[in-house]
Write an enzyme that holds these catalytic residues in place. Structure first.
Site: not given
Ligand code: APR
Length: 233
Positions: A90, A105, A171-172, A197-198, A215
């Site tokens: 995004d 990505h 947030g990953t 992270n949450l 976040a």
């Molecule tokens: N504030 C902070 N952290 C948050 C919030 C929030 N409001 N809501 C969710 N999270 C955290 C969750 O606890 C989790 O650790 O965000 C993370 C989301 O994890 P994923 O859904 O796995 O997303 P991401 O880590 O970006 O995925 C990595 O996987 O599917 C592929 O290419 C895709 O870029 C993506 C990659």
């Protein structure tokens, strides 16, 4: 002070952009192998195009939240000593004012031409098969890095990790490499590491410091501390 910040879907969650692996996340509604692999695009391009066209429409309605805005403020203070590496496709970091953003990505806003490899802004829904502006080929694909494909910017990221003094992951889930390994590279170079992270992630144990919370709350607080000079941990 050289800082690398890695962001994941969690930083955009409070902007209304669904994450992947949380309850109700994108991977609950779709199988990765059906919408996010080169094989899926080969087998059923329309399903893949519709998946990304829908995400592009949803993201167009989303606004940056205080976490994106805090990182944009941090860039105004640190300039080229800050690099934001995002796994997100995004444009919310850019909409908040960040300019030093590396999309590991790829980006929903861009299309890539399989015929000439040209990258261009998405001219409209790709399901309509718009022509490549460079060569006219009508099979533009989302300029998104699918599973099994090479992420963007790895050389620049490795160089930034080798030189950084602070590394933050926001947030990953730490579920996907190479992003999940960046904290280890930064630590090996002596950087201070923090996870915002949450909840705990798959890589929480690798960080010097962990701050749990949404976040939009924890990121502005962390950025303010960093700028005040009494940096965290
Ligand atoms: N504030 C902070 N952290 C948050 C919030 C929030 N409001 N809501 C969710 N999270 C955290 C969750 O606890 C989790 O650790 O965000 C993370 C989301 O994890 P994923 O859904 O796995 O997303 P991401 O880590 O970006 O995925 C990595 O996987 O599917 C592929 O290419 C895709 O870029 C993506 C990659």
């Amino acid at each position: 002070m050289r800082v690398v910040v890695l962001t994941g879907a969690g930083i955009s969650a409070e902007s209304g952009v669904p994450t992947f692996r949380d309850a109700g996340g994108l991977w609950e509604g779709h199988r990765v192998e059906d919408v996010a692999t080169p094989e899926a695009f080969e087998r059923d391009p329309d399903t893949v195009q519709r998946f990304y066209d829908a995400r592009r429409h949803a993201v167009a309605l989303a606004e940056p939240n205080p976490a994106h805005e805090a990182l944009a403020r941090l860039e105004r203070e640190l300039g080229d000593e800050l690099l934001v590496v995002t796994q997100n496709i995004d444009p919310l970091h850019e909409r908040a004012g960040s300019s030093r953003v590396l999309h590991l990505h790829g980006e929903l806003a861009l299309a890539r031409c399989p015929a000439c490899a040209g990258r261009s802004p998405v001219p409209g829904d790709l399901i309509e098969r718009p022509p490549c502006p460079a060569c006219g080929e009508r099979m533009l694909r989302p300029d998104v890095v699918w599973f099994g494909e090479m992420p963007y910017g790895l050389d620049e990221i490795e160089a930034a990790l080798a030189a950084c003094e602070v590394f933050a992951a926001i947030g990953t889930s730490g579920a996907v490499h190479p992003a999940a390994g960046f904290v280890s590279t930064a630590r090996a170079r002596g950087a201070r590491t923090v996870e915002l992270n949450l909840a705990s992630s798959e890589i929480t144990g690798l960080f010097d410091e962990v701050r749990h919370g949404p976040a939009s709350t924890v990121v502005p607080a962390w950025c303010a501390e960093l700028l005040a000079g009494h940096g965290p941990s």
